[in-house]
Design a protein around this motif. Structure first.
Motif, PDB file in Angstrom:
ATOM      1  N   MET A 149       1.122  -1.281  -0.218  1.00  0.00           N
ATOM      2  CA  MET A 149      -0.120   0.248  -0.020  1.00  0.00           C
ATOM      3  C   MET A 149       0.951   1.194   0.014  1.00  0.00           C
ATOM      4  N   ASN A 164      -2.235   6.034   0.179  1.00  0.00           N
ATOM      5  CA  ASN A 164      -3.958   5.237   0.668  1.00  0.00           C
ATOM      6  C   ASN A 164      -3.555   5.701   1.921  1.00  0.00           C
ATOM      7  N   HIS A 169      -4.541   8.908   3.680  1.00  0.00           N
ATOM      8  CA  HIS A 169      -5.803   9.197   3.303  1.00  0.00           C
ATOM      9  C   HIS A 169      -6.689   8.361   3.915  1.00  0.00           C
TER      10      HIS A 169
END
Length: 149
Positions: free
Chosen positions: A1, A5, A8
């Motif tokens: 990841m 990301n 967020h």
């Protein structure tokens, strides 16, 4: 990841915690981690495990939103914001507060099919007596629970 990301996810996690009115300590304790671990998730430095996300869901956190940015559709059995707030309030309350919410919910369920609007229930003020068992009240009444502000 990637880091974007994670950032967020952290922002959405912080937003869900704020929406539910829960402190970092409350969420961390419920998930079995320390507050600094939760802070690293909210900063986007790391992400919570699936097991922790499951525990957060039990607190009313919209985990689908935290992970994807999309709210769970209401038709799928998900709770509305108002329902989530009520569940979160129940979970944060002590035994007396939970009992009061359960009593109000039971009254609301019984009166949901009623077409009469003559009866009124107001919650607030001090309690001086206790009533046990089912009661039928046919006139307007005020029930006071707690301390006056």
């Amino acid at each position: 990841m990637n880091a974007g990301n994670l950032q967020h996810i952290g922002e959405r996690l912080r937003g869900e915690r704020a929406r539910l009115g829960l402190s970092q300590v409350v969420i961390a304790d419920a998930c079995g981690v320390n507050r600094s671990t939760l802070a690293t998730w909210e900063k986007g430095e790391q992400s919570p495990t699936a097991a922790v996300l499951s525990m957060m869901a039990g607190l009313g956190v919209d985990v689908l939103y935290v992970v994807t940015g999309e709210r769970a559709p209401l038709g799928s059995g998900a709770l509305s914001d108002e329902e989530r707030q009520l569940v979160a309030s129940y979970k944060k309350g002590d035994a007396l507060a939970r009992q009061a919410l359960e009593s109000v919910a039971a009254m609301a369920a019984r009166s949901a099919g009623s077409t009469s609007s003559a009866n009124a229930v107001t919650i607030g003020g001090d309690v001086g007596q206790q009533v046990n068992g089912d009661q039928t009240i046919t006139a307007p009444v005020t029930i006071s629970v707690g301390k006056r502000k």
